[in-house]
Design an enzyme around this catalytic site. Sequence first.
Site, PDB file in Angstrom:
ATOM      1  N   GLU A  80       0.830  -1.198   0.000  1.00 51.65           N
ATOM      2  CA  GLU A  80       0.000   0.000   0.000  1.00 51.65           C
ATOM      3  C   GLU A  80       0.867   1.252   0.000  1.00 51.65           C
ATOM      4  O   GLU A  80       0.607   2.223  -0.708  1.00 51.65           O
ATOM      5  CB  GLU A  80      -0.907   0.043   1.234  1.00 51.65           C
ATOM      6  CG  GLU A  80      -1.815  -1.151   1.404  1.00 51.65           C
ATOM      7  CD  GLU A  80      -1.205  -2.239   2.286  1.00 51.65           C
ATOM      8  OE1 GLU A  80      -0.040  -2.637   2.065  1.00 51.65           O
ATOM      9  OE2 GLU A  80      -1.903  -2.711   3.190  1.00 51.65           O
ATOM     10  N   CYS A 106      -2.326  -3.165   7.523  1.00 48.99           N
ATOM     11  CA  CYS A 106      -1.900  -2.995   8.911  1.00 48.99           C
ATOM     12  C   CYS A 106      -2.357  -1.608   9.384  1.00 48.99           C
ATOM     13  O   CYS A 106      -2.868  -0.811   8.591  1.00 48.99           O
ATOM     14  CB  CYS A 106      -0.380  -3.122   9.022  1.00 48.99           C
ATOM     15  SG  CYS A 106       0.519  -1.712   8.309  1.00 48.99           S
ATOM     16  N   CYS A 109      -0.651   1.374   7.409  1.00 47.96           N
ATOM     17  CA  CYS A 109      -1.236   1.575   6.078  1.00 47.96           C
ATOM     18  C   CYS A 109      -2.681   2.055   6.180  1.00 47.96           C
ATOM     19  O   CYS A 109      -3.119   2.886   5.371  1.00 47.96           O
ATOM     20  CB  CYS A 109      -1.130   0.292   5.261  1.00 47.96           C
ATOM     21  SG  CYS A 109       0.572  -0.119   4.818  1.00 47.96           S
TER      22      CYS A 109
END
Length: 165
Positions: A80, A106, A109
Amino acid sequence: MIRPSWDTYFLQMAHLVSTRSTCLRRQVGAVIVKDNRILATGYNGAPSGLPHCDDVGCLRTEQGIPSGERHELCRALHGEMNALLQAAIHGVSVQGCDIYLTCQPCIICAKMLVQVGVKRVVFTGDYPDGLAMDMFKESDMQLVQVERRHKDGVCLKSKTCRHFS
């Protein structure tokens, strides 16, 4: 001939992008899309010009760090992140876009995706990060998890497992 949905099409592309990953633990691909046009892609790997984990080994594995913890102890950028950075380098706004991912983002991100105004995250797989899911719930972003049924691609019928709006 069965024509794939847009979600399936872009998720398959994200899986293809993930094959460029140099991470020894998890291969992640990202495709940023607006109006069914690809704006940027990214996969997890070290910054340009630096040695990759598949060259020098995985610090996280060496230190026994579980997945989803201590993100700063990794030489790689997430898929990302690389897709967002690619868009920024080329002056492409991602506000209002969709992003297609091979796993749940996560927390780091997730914060970035919320901040830049991505409107929809479509992903396969999961990731052990409940804080990221909590942040998505607090945002007005749509989050869609698609069940992956085939080793070589995404199922043609997406199952919305999570949807926050």
